[in-house]
Design an enzyme around this catalytic site. Structure first.
Site, PDB file in Angstrom:
ATOM      1  N   HIS A   1       0.860  -1.186   0.000  1.00 15.52           N
ATOM      2  CA  HIS A   1       0.000   0.000   0.000  1.00 15.52           C
ATOM      3  C   HIS A   1       0.891   1.230   0.000  1.00 15.52           C
ATOM      4  O   HIS A   1       2.018   1.213   0.487  1.00 15.52           O
ATOM      5  CB  HIS A   1      -0.869  -0.040   1.267  1.00 15.52           C
ATOM      6  CG  HIS A   1      -1.927   0.999   1.352  1.00 15.52           C
ATOM      7  ND1 HIS A   1      -1.664   2.311   1.687  1.00 15.52           N
ATOM      8  CD2 HIS A   1      -3.276   0.927   1.180  1.00 15.52           C
ATOM      9  CE1 HIS A   1      -2.795   2.988   1.715  1.00 15.52           C
ATOM     10  NE2 HIS A   1      -3.794   2.180   1.408  1.00 15.52           N
TER      11      HIS A   1
ATOM     12  N   ASP B   1       2.973  -4.286   8.034  1.00 17.82           N
ATOM     13  CA  ASP B   1       1.708  -3.562   7.918  1.00 17.82           C
ATOM     14  C   ASP B   1       0.588  -4.564   8.157  1.00 17.82           C
ATOM     15  O   ASP B   1       0.316  -5.415   7.317  1.00 17.82           O
ATOM     16  CB  ASP B   1       1.613  -2.935   6.520  1.00 17.82           C
ATOM     17  CG  ASP B   1       0.260  -2.289   6.241  1.00 17.82           C
ATOM     18  OD1 ASP B   1      -0.656  -2.400   7.068  1.00 17.82           O
ATOM     19  OD2 ASP B   1       0.122  -1.676   5.160  1.00 17.82           O
TER      20      ASP B   1
ATOM     21  N   GLN C   1      -4.696  -5.184   7.032  1.00 22.56           N
ATOM     22  CA  GLN C   1      -5.673  -6.103   6.459  1.00 22.56           C
ATOM     23  C   GLN C   1      -5.688  -7.464   7.154  1.00 22.56           C
ATOM     24  O   GLN C   1      -6.528  -8.306   6.832  1.00 22.56           O
ATOM     25  CB  GLN C   1      -5.388  -6.286   4.968  1.00 22.56           C
ATOM     26  CG  GLN C   1      -5.506  -5.023   4.142  1.00 22.56           C
ATOM     27  CD  GLN C   1      -6.921  -4.477   4.095  1.00 22.56           C
ATOM     28  OE1 GLN C   1      -7.887  -5.211   4.288  1.00 22.56           O
ATOM     29  NE2 GLN C   1      -7.057  -3.187   3.846  1.00 22.56           N
TER      30      GLN C   1
ATOM     31  N   LYS D   1     -10.541  -0.549  10.324  1.00 23.02           N
ATOM     32  CA  LYS D   1     -10.745  -1.737   9.503  1.00 23.02           C
ATOM     33  C   LYS D   1     -11.138  -2.944  10.354  1.00 23.02           C
ATOM     34  O   LYS D   1     -11.545  -3.977   9.812  1.00 23.02           O
ATOM     35  CB  LYS D   1      -9.487  -2.049   8.696  1.00 23.02           C
ATOM     36  CG  LYS D   1      -9.109  -0.952   7.693  1.00 23.02           C
ATOM     37  CD  LYS D   1      -7.897  -1.336   6.892  1.00 23.02           C
ATOM     38  CE  LYS D   1      -7.378  -0.168   6.073  1.00 23.02           C
ATOM     39  NZ  LYS D   1      -8.315   0.277   5.028  1.00 23.02           N
TER      40      LYS D   1
ATOM     41  N   CYS E   1      -4.669   2.474  -3.689  1.00 19.74           N
ATOM     42  CA  CYS E   1      -3.410   2.943  -3.089  1.00 19.74           C
ATOM     43  C   CYS E   1      -2.287   1.931  -3.325  1.00 19.74           C
ATOM     44  O   CYS E   1      -1.490   1.647  -2.430  1.00 19.74           O
ATOM     45  CB  CYS E   1      -3.579   3.223  -1.601  1.00 19.74           C
ATOM     46  SG  CYS E   1      -4.615   4.654  -1.260  1.00 19.74           S
TER      47      CYS E   1
END
Length: 410
Positions: free
Chosen positions: A127, A204, A207, A230, A368
């Protein structure tokens, strides 16, 4: 949250989400954009509302009752999230989200350490939030960015990763789960490879957190960034976990109140981590809501959530694959419940607009992830991202709506 049995009643759970009962363009809402932001259960909405109605005060700056209540609720949410990740609470910096967390590492850890010729290793599936901060640091330090490529199925090319983990690499930053492809990277294996070579790792986790159990100690990374909105929480919330040694050595990223022990014009003595990195008044109500989101997720069980979403993904993949002219991007085994796709003869934005008229919310664009779009040779895709509150019927509605759109565009 509604009381649960050992086998969740998914329709009852769906009823916890008020927005899912509304209509769009006269059609029942089919929300398939949870990778962008998840919907919020009533318990999270209620927690934020209750904070403002009954406990609203600033944290750590008052001895009166409301101040104490606010501080207890805020730090209580930190403790809940820390337990959810299986880490000590004093290693968890509360942030506005993953983007802030990555920038904190970029400017507080990387910027003082990197020199000309050093390498920051990224992957093709990142991302922008895990690309741009490193570009800015590289420009200021003379460091270089190197990129690990992906396989045709959308998996990380681990042979390429090993080949590029050379002595110049000081930091490896990569995603746990791709927001476009759904690929679930083997984080523990990758971190072991990096650690053998003395390379610091940042993951990261945006997700991953909403969809699977995350046990940070078992991953072996140095930094793990996450976003609250999220994972059913309010926007403007998140956290950065870092090894205690890093937190001790890193200078503050932002200066102001709360991150200090003593201020004199001659010298300031900074607070202990994690508060050293939490200048100013935080999003207190949002963090309280994030704590409620953690409670909600734990109440269902992350293993149950992952199994539910995998079942939905299997159905959705089968339904969409049967549509003539539809191309799915990313077929890695064990991928998360994200399907990026294009329909022959339809631009992604046009397709998403027409689906919206059918009440179906999907994301269109580059997500993104410009470098990943360039890899596939497309400017954009549509993305249907599933959550446990979706249903089999909604997947059938998506497939039927795509079929209707294909006829309109024929």
């Amino acid at each position: 949250m509604t009381a649960r049995s050992d086998r969740p009643d998914w329709l009852r759970i769906r009823a916890d989400f008020p927005v899912l009962t509304r209509q769009v363009h006269g059609k029942p809402l089919v929300y398939l954009d949870s990778a962008n932001t998840s919907q919020k259960p009533q318990s999270v909405i209620r927690a934020v509302d209750e904070f403002y109605r009954e406990h609203n005060a600033n944290v750590s700056r008052a001895v009166h009752a409301l101040g104490s209540e606010a501080t207890e609720a805020y730090e209580g949410a930190r403790s809940k999230l820390a337990a959810f990740l299986n880490v000590p609470a004093d290693e968890l910096v509360l942030t506005s989200g993953t983007t802030f967390g990555i920038n904190l590492v970029a400017y507080s850890w990387a910027l003082p350490r990197l020199r000309a010729g050093d390498v920051i290793l990224l992957t093709r599936m990142e991302h922008h939030a895990n690309i741009v901060p490193w570009q800015l640091v590289a420009e200021r330090t003379g460091a270089k960015i190197r990129v690990v490529e992906i396989t045709p199925s959308g998996e990380l090319d681990l042979d390429d990763l090993r080949a590029k983990l050379t002595g110049e690499v000081k930091l490896l930053a990569f995603t746990h789960v791709s927001n476009v492809l759904g690929t679930v990277n083997p984080v523990a294996q990758i971190c072991r490879e990096a650690r053998r070579r003395g390379v610091v790792t940042l993951v990261d986790g945006s997700q991953a957190m909403p969809h699977r159990a995350v046990d940070i100690p078992s991953l072996g990374c140095d930094f793990y960034a996450l976003t609250g909105h999220k994972m059913l929480g309010p926007t403007g919330t998140g956290a950065l976990w870092a090894r205690r040694q890093h937190l001790r050595e890193m200078p503050p990223f932002i200066g102001g109140g709360e991150m200090i022990k003593e201020v004199r014009f001659e010298k300031t003595v900074f607070n202990d981590p994690p508060h050293k990195f939490e200048a100013g008044t935080p999003n207190i109500a949002g963090v309280v809501g994030l704590g409620a989101a953690v409670d909600y997720l734990r109440g269902i069980g992350m293993d149950q959530i992952e199994a539910r979403e995998q079942a939905l993904l299997e159905i959705a993949t089968r339904e969409l694959s049967a549509i003539e002219g539809l191309r799915i991007f990313g077929s890695a085994p064990g991928k998360a419940a994200v399907i990026s796709f294009l329909v022959e003869g339809a631009h992604a934005h046009d397709l998403a607009t027409l689906l919206d008229l059918e009440g179906i919310a999907v994301r269109s664009g580059h997500h993104c992830a410009h470098p990943l779009m360039a890899h596939f040779g497309v400017p954009a895709t549509c993305r249907a991202s599933l959550a446990f509150y979706n249903t089999h019927v909604e997947i059938e509605q998506l497939a039927a709506a795509i079929g209707k759109v294909r006829k309109l565009l024929a």
